[in-house]
Design an enzyme around this catalytic site. Structure first.
Site, PDB file in Angstrom:
ATOM      1  N   GLU A  72       0.716  -0.889  -0.238  1.00  0.00           N
ATOM      2  CA  GLU A  72      -0.369   0.239   0.044  1.00  0.00           C
ATOM      3  C   GLU A  72       0.674   1.199  -0.117  1.00  0.00           C
ATOM      4  O   GLU A  72       1.389   1.753  -0.877  1.00  0.00           O
ATOM      5  CB  GLU A  72      -1.123  -0.246   0.924  1.00  0.00           C
TER       6      GLU A  72
HETATM    7  C1  HEC Z   1      -0.824   0.823  -3.926  1.00  0.00           C
HETATM    8  C2  HEC Z   1      -2.015   0.416  -4.110  1.00  0.00           C
HETATM    9  C3  HEC Z   1      -2.839   0.626  -2.258  1.00  0.00           C
HETATM   10  C4  HEC Z   1      -2.953   2.201  -1.794  1.00  0.00           C
HETATM   11  C5  HEC Z   1      -2.036   3.593  -1.700  1.00  0.00           C
HETATM   12  C6  HEC Z   1      -3.734   1.580  -1.107  1.00  0.00           C
HETATM   13  N1  HEC Z   1      -3.887   0.487  -0.878  1.00  0.00           N
HETATM   14 FE1  HEC Z   1      -5.524   0.575   0.606  1.00  0.00          FE
HETATM   15  N2  HEC Z   1      -5.702  -1.594  -0.556  1.00  0.00           N
HETATM   16  C7  HEC Z   1      -5.378  -2.128  -1.199  1.00  0.00           C
HETATM   17  C8  HEC Z   1      -4.602  -4.033  -1.670  1.00  0.00           C
HETATM   18  C9  HEC Z   1      -4.424  -4.382  -2.710  1.00  0.00           C
HETATM   19  C10 HEC Z   1      -5.849  -3.962  -0.625  1.00  0.00           C
HETATM   20  C11 HEC Z   1      -5.834  -5.195  -0.946  1.00  0.00           C
HETATM   21  C12 HEC Z   1      -5.255  -6.329  -0.218  1.00  0.00           C
HETATM   22  C13 HEC Z   1      -5.422  -7.789   0.514  1.00  0.00           C
HETATM   23  O1  HEC Z   1      -7.060  -7.628   1.624  1.00  0.00           O
HETATM   24  O2  HEC Z   1      -3.964  -8.362   1.003  1.00  0.00           O
HETATM   25  C14 HEC Z   1      -6.346  -2.908   0.319  1.00  0.00           C
HETATM   26  C15 HEC Z   1      -7.435  -2.931   1.004  1.00  0.00           C
HETATM   27  C16 HEC Z   1      -7.621  -2.170   1.854  1.00  0.00           C
HETATM   28  C17 HEC Z   1      -8.976  -1.872   2.685  1.00  0.00           C
HETATM   29  C18 HEC Z   1      -9.335  -2.853   2.623  1.00  0.00           C
HETATM   30  C19 HEC Z   1     -11.164  -2.998   2.145  1.00  0.00           C
HETATM   31  C20 HEC Z   1     -11.989  -4.133   2.741  1.00  0.00           C
HETATM   32  O3  HEC Z   1     -12.381  -4.632   1.852  1.00  0.00           O
HETATM   33  O4  HEC Z   1     -11.516  -5.635   3.269  1.00  0.00           O
HETATM   34  C21 HEC Z   1      -8.842  -0.716   3.031  1.00  0.00           C
HETATM   35  C22 HEC Z   1     -10.328  -0.143   4.128  1.00  0.00           C
HETATM   36  C23 HEC Z   1      -7.529   0.216   2.628  1.00  0.00           C
HETATM   37  N3  HEC Z   1      -7.661  -0.148   1.624  1.00  0.00           N
HETATM   38  C24 HEC Z   1      -8.140   1.370   2.609  1.00  0.00           C
HETATM   39  C25 HEC Z   1      -6.859   2.283   2.130  1.00  0.00           C
HETATM   40  C26 HEC Z   1      -6.031   3.776   3.264  1.00  0.00           C
HETATM   41  C27 HEC Z   1      -7.142   4.437   3.926  1.00  0.00           C
HETATM   42  C28 HEC Z   1      -5.160   3.398   1.886  1.00  0.00           C
HETATM   43  C29 HEC Z   1      -4.097   5.020   2.009  1.00  0.00           C
HETATM   44  C30 HEC Z   1      -3.805   5.575   3.586  1.00  0.00           C
HETATM   45  C31 HEC Z   1      -4.676   2.643   1.450  1.00  0.00           C
HETATM   46  N4  HEC Z   1      -5.790   1.927   1.666  1.00  0.00           N
HETATM   47  C32 HEC Z   1      -3.781   2.628   0.653  1.00  0.00           C
HETATM   48  C33 HEC Z   1      -4.200  -1.621  -2.127  1.00  0.00           C
HETATM   49  C34 HEC Z   1      -3.861  -0.238  -1.577  1.00  0.00           C
END
Ligand code: HEC
Ligand code: HEC
Length: 334
Positions: free
Chosen positions: A139
């Site tokens: 992320e």
């Molecule tokens: C580079 C891409 C990327 C960025 C930047 C990112 N995410 Fe994510 N996010 C993902 C991915 C891929 C998953 C799923 C990962 C897994 O389930 O293992 C995820 C999962 C999540 C989930 C879970 C949702 C669910 O239905 O389970 C949330 C809430 C979330 N991110 C919020 C955020 C927030 C807030 C930020 C900033 C602080 C952020 N993400 C930054 C790629 C990203």
């Protein structure tokens, strides 16, 4: 034959009797399956102690700020684009560090209502999720909590925003950063879908074809996993419950190390699902008919007709709610 004839005679009576019975008044059909699902609330903020406007505004800025990631490359919005229903268009997002499988970025809309976060549910709630998001190599990929705090503190304009959001304790901390992000995300609701209006008693909100698709979704058995307000988001299930599902991702076992949890995944929410493709944990499905067919075969042991598939897909489109456009408008960053 004789019995059928007799029964028919019994119930229909003489032609003259039929003419005298007044036609029944038109009755709007009662919404179906109300107890299995639920209406999305207008807000997911705690109503008794709602967050201040300043806290939400701070959270919004942090959500859109790419300077808080490694190489200042990604903001939360890069992978969870709010104008696109909070999900990513790419099958998988972010780099894939060794030993971990790249996954599809799920939507941040309505996410707080889920019992756990991530496909494998490794985060209990949005607070721990936000903290992991900064440090997760897939992320924001920051090296440490203090690096995140330094990145925020290095932007002078944030000092006023933190002072307004945390008047009692304006120092920037990892905890206050995530609290603001969560306060903002709790306002990410997509209410007003056709299904919600239908469940609230507005029978005409869904066409007869959409209601038929709803019936098929329930009678096919999808509802055994996808139920509740989110039509998912409340339990883990094995992917390939009936017929084996071919994926190298170990699901929950990857984060817990428990062999018994191999291929257990969180049943995802189906809210706005027509807008959040590509689908599945690995983004391997590019069309909804494909997902529905695979779900029915692998999760229920049923091979659906084309007609069943398109009817269920039509129902899934009624789960699209309204984007809160003002709330999600990109703010000027400090
Ligand atoms: C580079 C891409 C990327 C960025 C930047 C990112 N995410 Fe994510 N996010 C993902 C991915 C891929 C998953 C799923 C990962 C897994 O389930 O293992 C995820 C999962 C999540 C989930 C879970 C949702 C669910 O239905 O389970 C949330 C809430 C979330 N991110 C919020 C955020 C927030 C807030 C930020 C900033 C602080 C952020 N993400 C930054 C790629 C990203
Ligand atoms: C035994 C439980 C179970 C049943 C029954 C089931 N599902 Fe699922 N569904 C899941 C799980 C688990 C996932 C997550 C898949 C993954 O991790 O890739 C999922 C994923 C989905 C997705 C993808 C969502 C997304 O955002 O990527 C859709 C759409 C879906 N299911 C629809 C259906 C439909 C339609 C039916 C009925 C034909 C159905 N499901 C039956 C457990 C189930």
């Amino acid at each position: 034959m004789l019995i059928a004839f007799a029964l028919l005679g019994c119930t229909s009576g003489e032609p003259t009797d039929v003419a005298e019975v007044p036609p029944p008044p038109p009755v709007a059909p009662a919404p179906r399956h109300v107890t299995l699902f639920g209406v999305l609330p207008d807000t997911m903020h705690d109503i008794e102690t709602p967050p201040s406007r300043a806290l939400i505004d701070l959270g919004r800025m942090l959500y859109f700020d790419a300077r808080l990631s490694k190489d200042q490359q990604y903001s939360c919005n890069s992978c969870h684009e709010l104008a696109e229903y909070g999900a990513a268009r790419e099958p998988t997002s972010g780099g894939a560090p060794e030993g971990q499988r790249p996954r599809n970025a799920p939507s941040t809309f309505n996410a707080t209502l889920q019992f756990r976060q991530y496909w494998d549910g490794r985060s209990d709630d949005l607070v721990t999720q936000a903290q992991e998001a900064f440090l997760n190599p897939r992320e924001m990929a920051m090296a440490s909590q203090s690096d995140v705090v330094s990145a925020v503190s290095a932007i002078p304009g944030y000092a006023d925003a933190f002072a307004a959001a945390f008047p009692a304790e304006p120092t920037v901390t990892f905890g206050s950063i995530s609290r603001a992000l969560v306060a903002f995300q709790q306002g990410l609701v997509t209410s007003g879908s056709k299904l919600d209006r239908y469940l609230m008693g507005e029978g005409a909100a869904m066409t007869p074809e959409e209601v038929a698709g709803f019936d098929r979704f329930v009678s096919t058995g999808c509802v055994s996993c996808h139920s509740g307000v989110l039509l998912g988001g409340g339990m883990f299930q094995r992917l390939g419950a009936v017929h084996a599902w071919d994926t190298p991702d170990e699901g929950r076992a990857w984060s817990t190390g428990d062999e018994a949890e191999r291929r257990l995944f969180k049943v995802p929410s189906l809210r706005n699902v027509a807008e959040t493709g590509p689908w599945l944990h690995d983004g391997s499905a590019t069309t909804l008919p494909d997902v529905v067919r695979r779900m029915a075969h692998h999760q229920l042991g049923r091979d659906l007709s084309d007609d069943d598939v398109s009817s269920i897909v039509l129902f899934l489109s009624t789960l699209t709610g309204t984007l809160p456009t003002d709330y999600i408008a990109e703010p000027p960053l400090p």
